[in-house]
Design a protein around this motif. Structure first.
Motif, PDB file in Angstrom:
ATOM      1  N   TYR A   1     -13.530  11.743  39.546  1.00 49.37           N
ATOM      2  CA  TYR A   1     -13.607  11.647  37.895  1.00 49.37           C
ATOM      3  C   TYR A   1     -13.901  13.237  37.489  1.00 49.37           C
ATOM      4  CZ  TYR A   1     -15.976  10.865  33.501  1.00 49.37           C
ATOM      5  OH  TYR A   1     -16.148  10.748  32.104  1.00 49.37           O
ATOM      6  N   HIS A   2     -13.147  13.498  36.448  1.00 45.85           N
ATOM      7  CA  HIS A   2     -13.381  14.837  35.871  1.00 45.85           C
ATOM      8  C   HIS A   2     -13.721  14.382  34.346  1.00 45.85           C
ATOM      9  CE1 HIS A   2     -11.588  16.878  39.119  1.00 45.85           C
ATOM     10  NE2 HIS A   2     -10.643  16.013  39.293  1.00 45.85           N
ATOM     11  N   GLU A   3     -14.722  15.040  33.837  1.00 41.63           N
ATOM     12  CA  GLU A   3     -15.382  14.553  32.563  1.00 41.63           C
ATOM     13  C   GLU A   3     -14.479  15.098  31.374  1.00 41.63           C
ATOM     14  OE1 GLU A   3     -19.383  15.556  31.944  1.00 41.63           O
ATOM     15  OE2 GLU A   3     -20.064  14.033  33.426  1.00 41.63           O
ATOM     16  N   ASN A   4     -14.536  14.583  30.171  1.00 41.29           N
ATOM     17  CA  ASN A   4     -13.880  15.171  28.993  1.00 41.29           C
ATOM     18  C   ASN A   4     -14.099  16.575  28.560  1.00 41.29           C
ATOM     19  OD1 ASN A   4     -14.401  11.978  28.759  1.00 41.29           O
ATOM     20  ND2 ASN A   4     -12.623  12.047  27.616  1.00 41.29           N
ATOM     21  N   LEU A   5     -13.179  17.070  27.839  1.00 42.83           N
ATOM     22  CA  LEU A   5     -13.534  18.505  27.327  1.00 42.83           C
ATOM     23  C   LEU A   5     -13.303  18.295  25.554  1.00 42.83           C
ATOM     24  CD1 LEU A   5     -13.791  21.503  27.388  1.00 42.83           C
ATOM     25  CD2 LEU A   5     -11.362  21.636  27.800  1.00 42.83           C
ATOM     26  N   TYR A   6     -14.265  18.513  25.274  1.00 46.95           N
ATOM     27  CA  TYR A   6     -13.962  18.602  23.706  1.00 46.95           C
ATOM     28  C   TYR A   6     -14.828  19.922  23.023  1.00 46.95           C
ATOM     29  CZ  TYR A   6     -13.994  17.308  18.697  1.00 46.95           C
ATOM     30  OH  TYR A   6     -13.989  17.273  17.354  1.00 46.95           O
ATOM     31  N   ILE A   7     -14.105  20.622  22.139  1.00 46.21           N
ATOM     32  CA  ILE A   7     -14.806  21.900  21.748  1.00 46.21           C
ATOM     33  C   ILE A   7     -14.589  21.508  20.089  1.00 46.21           C
ATOM     34  CG2 ILE A   7     -14.486  24.244  21.365  1.00 46.21           C
ATOM     35  CD1 ILE A   7     -14.348  24.384  24.073  1.00 46.21           C
ATOM     36  N   ASP A   8     -15.341  21.889  19.072  1.00 41.37           N
ATOM     37  CA  ASP A   8     -15.127  21.677  17.807  1.00 41.37           C
ATOM     38  C   ASP A   8     -14.132  22.532  17.286  1.00 41.37           C
ATOM     39  OD1 ASP A   8     -16.061  22.217  14.707  1.00 41.37           O
ATOM     40  OD2 ASP A   8     -16.550  20.043  15.225  1.00 41.37           O
ATOM     41  N   GLU A   9     -13.409  22.105  16.391  1.00 41.10           N
ATOM     42  CA  GLU A   9     -12.259  23.019  15.661  1.00 41.10           C
ATOM     43  C   GLU A   9     -13.002  24.369  15.188  1.00 41.10           C
ATOM     44  OE1 GLU A   9      -9.740  21.006  13.178  1.00 41.10           O
ATOM     45  OE2 GLU A   9      -9.477  19.185  14.395  1.00 41.10           O
ATOM     46  N   ASP A  10     -14.097  24.248  14.818  1.00 43.68           N
ATOM     47  CA  ASP A  10     -14.598  25.444  14.210  1.00 43.68           C
ATOM     48  C   ASP A  10     -15.549  26.611  14.905  1.00 43.68           C
ATOM     49  OD1 ASP A  10     -14.081  24.725  11.581  1.00 43.68           O
ATOM     50  OD2 ASP A  10     -16.063  23.312  11.266  1.00 43.68           O
ATOM     51  N   ALA A  11     -15.368  26.075  16.210  1.00 43.01           N
ATOM     52  CA  ALA A  11     -15.881  26.876  17.591  1.00 43.01           C
ATOM     53  C   ALA A  11     -14.941  28.320  17.426  1.00 43.01           C
ATOM     54  CB  ALA A  11     -15.650  26.490  18.629  1.00 43.01           C
TER      55      ALA A  11
ATOM     56  N   ASP B   1      -9.350   6.505  20.609  1.00 38.52           N
ATOM     57  CA  ASP B   1     -10.367   7.232  19.833  1.00 38.52           C
ATOM     58  C   ASP B   1      -9.923   8.443  19.168  1.00 38.52           C
ATOM     59  OD1 ASP B   1     -13.305   8.259  19.948  1.00 38.52           O
ATOM     60  OD2 ASP B   1     -12.423   9.991  20.772  1.00 38.52           O
ATOM     61  N   LYS B   2     -10.578   8.404  17.853  1.00 39.75           N
ATOM     62  CA  LYS B   2      -9.827   9.382  16.895  1.00 39.75           C
ATOM     63  C   LYS B   2      -9.937  11.034  17.326  1.00 39.75           C
ATOM     64  CE  LYS B   2     -10.241  10.860  11.973  1.00 39.75           C
ATOM     65  NZ  LYS B   2     -10.911  10.732  10.748  1.00 39.75           N
ATOM     66  N   LYS B   3     -11.127  11.245  18.175  1.00 44.94           N
ATOM     67  CA  LYS B   3     -11.207  12.812  18.662  1.00 44.94           C
ATOM     68  C   LYS B   3     -10.625  13.076  19.826  1.00 44.94           C
ATOM     69  CE  LYS B   3     -15.770  13.675  16.823  1.00 44.94           C
ATOM     70  NZ  LYS B   3     -17.040  14.210  17.226  1.00 44.94           N
ATOM     71  N   SER B   4     -10.303  12.137  20.655  1.00 41.65           N
ATOM     72  CA  SER B   4      -9.642  12.114  21.894  1.00 41.65           C
ATOM     73  C   SER B   4      -8.595  11.108  22.270  1.00 41.65           C
ATOM     74  CB  SER B   4     -10.805  12.054  23.344  1.00 41.65           C
ATOM     75  OG  SER B   4     -11.219  10.641  23.068  1.00 41.65           O
TER      76      SER B   4
ATOM     77  N   PRO C   1     -10.517   8.364  27.078  1.00 46.76           N
ATOM     78  CA  PRO C   1     -11.049   8.785  25.886  1.00 46.76           C
ATOM     79  C   PRO C   1     -12.600   9.209  26.067  1.00 46.76           C
ATOM     80  CG  PRO C   1      -9.752   6.909  25.259  1.00 46.76           C
ATOM     81  CD  PRO C   1      -9.937   6.979  26.895  1.00 46.76           C
ATOM     82  N   LEU C   2     -13.316   9.783  25.091  1.00 46.86           N
ATOM     83  CA  LEU C   2     -14.638  10.097  25.040  1.00 46.86           C
ATOM     84  C   LEU C   2     -15.585   8.671  25.103  1.00 46.86           C
ATOM     85  CD1 LEU C   2     -14.831  12.830  22.364  1.00 46.86           C
ATOM     86  CD2 LEU C   2     -15.427  13.117  24.682  1.00 46.86           C
ATOM     87  N   GLY C   3     -16.402   8.774  25.905  1.00 40.70           N
ATOM     88  CA  GLY C   3     -17.227   7.474  25.867  1.00 40.70           C
ATOM     89  C   GLY C   3     -16.726   6.283  26.985  1.00 40.70           C
ATOM     90  N   VAL C   4     -15.538   6.513  27.525  1.00 37.36           N
ATOM     91  CA  VAL C   4     -14.940   5.418  28.490  1.00 37.36           C
ATOM     92  C   VAL C   4     -15.409   6.173  29.978  1.00 37.36           C
ATOM     93  CG1 VAL C   4     -13.249   4.311  29.442  1.00 37.36           C
ATOM     94  CG2 VAL C   4     -13.263   4.739  27.059  1.00 37.36           C
ATOM     95  N   LYS C   5     -16.140   5.314  30.814  1.00 32.82           N
ATOM     96  CA  LYS C   5     -16.752   5.662  32.086  1.00 32.82           C
ATOM     97  C   LYS C   5     -15.618   5.122  33.109  1.00 32.82           C
ATOM     98  CE  LYS C   5     -19.868   8.297  30.603  1.00 32.82           C
ATOM     99  NZ  LYS C   5     -19.490   9.750  30.472  1.00 32.82           N
ATOM    100  N   PRO C   6     -15.595   5.814  34.249  1.00 34.21           N
ATOM    101  CA  PRO C   6     -14.686   5.129  35.201  1.00 34.21           C
ATOM    102  C   PRO C   6     -15.434   4.114  35.870  1.00 34.21           C
ATOM    103  CG  PRO C   6     -15.621   7.205  36.083  1.00 34.21           C
ATOM    104  CD  PRO C   6     -15.951   7.181  34.579  1.00 34.21           C
ATOM    105  N   GLU C   7     -16.616   3.813  36.225  1.00 31.62           N
ATOM    106  CA  GLU C   7     -17.258   2.604  36.394  1.00 31.62           C
ATOM    107  C   GLU C   7     -16.821   1.402  35.572  1.00 31.62           C
ATOM    108  OE1 GLU C   7     -19.335   6.148  37.631  1.00 31.62           O
ATOM    109  OE2 GLU C   7     -18.852   5.439  35.529  1.00 31.62           O
TER     110      GLU C   7
END
Length: 463
Positions: free
Chosen positions: A375-385, A321-324, A350-356
């Motif tokens: 399971y620990h979910e993804n962390l994503y913060i936009d570059e402009d934050a 995934d490009k973002k993750s 990556p973003l969108g992939v679930k452990p199930e």
């Protein structure tokens, strides 16, 4: 900055073996972790800082006034030392411009640097709009339950936080993390194998893996006198060469209760398994070479599907995934209980992939039962934050490095609190042997981090 005092403090905390051990009353992660938390609180108070111990799960030290605080989150627990150290892993050594010892980089070095930065703010009476709180936990390596304890027991949530436990300049994307256990009960395997070991923790490539062969079993008889010549003869040598391993990677010894076989590799953090050399893959390959004798209905498939860098593709779950970033997997721990072989695999998702989805693919690809352990979910913060922009400004002003925000597979405390990101503690091209033997950290980088984190505390506190 008092450089000698900083290094002396780092030597003191490295000397405390804060690997997780059996919980006791008042020591939820074992005596070593308790001692490390107590050391932190006592040291902070000795430096004139407000400090609180939260039941030896975690602690914090604080400077300043104001209704809000900003946070720096670091951990004081470490992974097991493992094998192959040139020096005592729990006695810090300074040599050739580096300090060596378990935790100098992950993450005790950051704890000490941030503590001394707080001390400077206090000693100079720096006026800030927000308080600065250094939060230190003792269970990061096993999943960060310490920070969840902090939140659940009334710990103040900072307005924004940085976590000095990754790479510079700043990490705005952390993959999801899941540990999935594969279990397979196999009478044929149980008849031949009584015990198996691999990594000591779930988030590492195993540098040593062992198996005990049952005395009198078909495999026991096939191994004959149990000398090193076993690894030079068919079928073992063919499999060893095919794996790209070496005969010298293996050991064998006949004991009272059976034959002991060991494979050796190179440890690595589970988020970058490609940098390691899995001893467990080698051991399973050795066993699979003798499956004509063992007769396991699972062993060949386990080795062929999972013991390869192409495992995710073979299972049909590979994603980039490009973002993750891309999906990675690392087989870490192994054990044999009541005839059931259990293998734990560390996945970075990556973003969108679930452990199930991953667990279902594992069951389909191996025929074994897959259980999601966590399971620990993804962390994503936009570059402009604002948080990202502020930390980038600090880092670029001090270093001149214009590298953009990064993505990573490792998990940090950042995902445990809102508005938090990993920020350092190493440049991307610096290898500190994290989770491996001879973990080290350049002294010059340690002192540079002091300047960076001191500036970051001031910047965030005054936004």
């Amino acid at each position: 900055m008092d450089e000698k005092a900083l290094l002396d403090d780092l030597g003191e905390i490295v000397a405390i073996n804060s690997v997780y051990s059996e919980p006791k009353v008042g020591a939820p992660y074992g005596e070593g972790c308790k001692r490390a938390i107590e050391w932190f609180v006592n040291k902070a108070r000795a430096y004139g800082l407000k400090a609180e111990n939260m039941d030896n799960y975690c602690a914090y030290a604080e400077y300043g006034d104001g209704k809000e605080c900003i946070g720096a989150l670091a951990h004081i627990d470490v992974v097991p030392a493992g094998n192959g150290w040139a020096t005592d892993p729990f006695k810090m050594v300074e040599e050739n411009g580096k300090v060596y010892g378990r935790g100098v980089g992950d993450d005790k070095g950051s704890v000490v640097v941030c503590l001394h930065a707080l001390k400077e703010l206090k000693d100079k009476g720096v006026k800030l709009k927000r308080r600065v709180r250094l939060i230190v936990g003792a269970d990061e390596e096993r999943g960060s339950s310490c920070i969840r304890y902090y939140v659940e027991h009334g710990g103040e949530i900072p307005a924004m936080s940085f976590v000095p436990d990754s790479e510079f300049p700043v990490i705005n994307s952390e993959k999801g993390i899941s540990h999935i256990r594969l279990d397979f009960a196999d009478e044929a395997l149980a008849k031949n194998i009584s015990a198996i070991t691999a990594a000591e923790c779930r988030n590492a490539v195993p540098d040593r893996s062992t198996v005990t062969v049952v005395q009198g079993s078909p495999l026991y008889k096939a191994l004959g006198d149990a000398t090193a010549d076993v690894f030079k003869s068919a079928p073992a040598v063919e499999r060893i060469v095919t794996m790209g391993a070496h005969v010298s990677d293996f050991e064998i010894q006949k004991k009272r209760d059976g034959i002991f076989v060991a494979a050796n590799g190179t440890a690595e953090h589970a988020s970058t398994p490609e940098k390691g050399d899995s001893a467990l893959w080698k051991l399973l390959g050795f066993l699979a070479a003798y499956n004509g004798v063992i007769g396991s209905k699972y062993l060949d498939k386990i080795f062929d599907v999972l013991c390869t860098p192409l495992a995710a593709s073979k299972l049909g779950i590979y994603v980039n995934d490009k973002k993750s970033g891309d999906l990675t997997m690392c087989m870490s721990t192994a054990e044999m209980n009541d005839g059931v072989l259990s293998l734990v695999i560390d996945f970075r998702l990556p973003l969108g992939v679930k452990p199930e989805t991953v667990a279902a693919a594992l069951e389909k690809g191996t025929g074994c039962k897959a259980t999601i352990l966590d399971y620990h979910e993804n962390l994503y913060i936009d570059e402009d934050a604002p948080l990202i922009k502020a930390l980038l400004k600090v880092y670029r002003d001090i270093t001149g490095d214009m590298t953009p925000p990064l993505q990573m597979g490792g998990g940090t405390y950042a995902r445990e609190l809102p508005n938090a990101v990993a920020f350092g503690c190493t440049p991307v091209d610096l290898d500190i042997n994290m989770h491996r033997a001879d973990e080290n950290f350049p002294v010059a980088q340690l002192f540079k981090n002091y300047d960076i984190y001191l500036a970051a505390m001031k910047e965030l506190a005054d936004i």
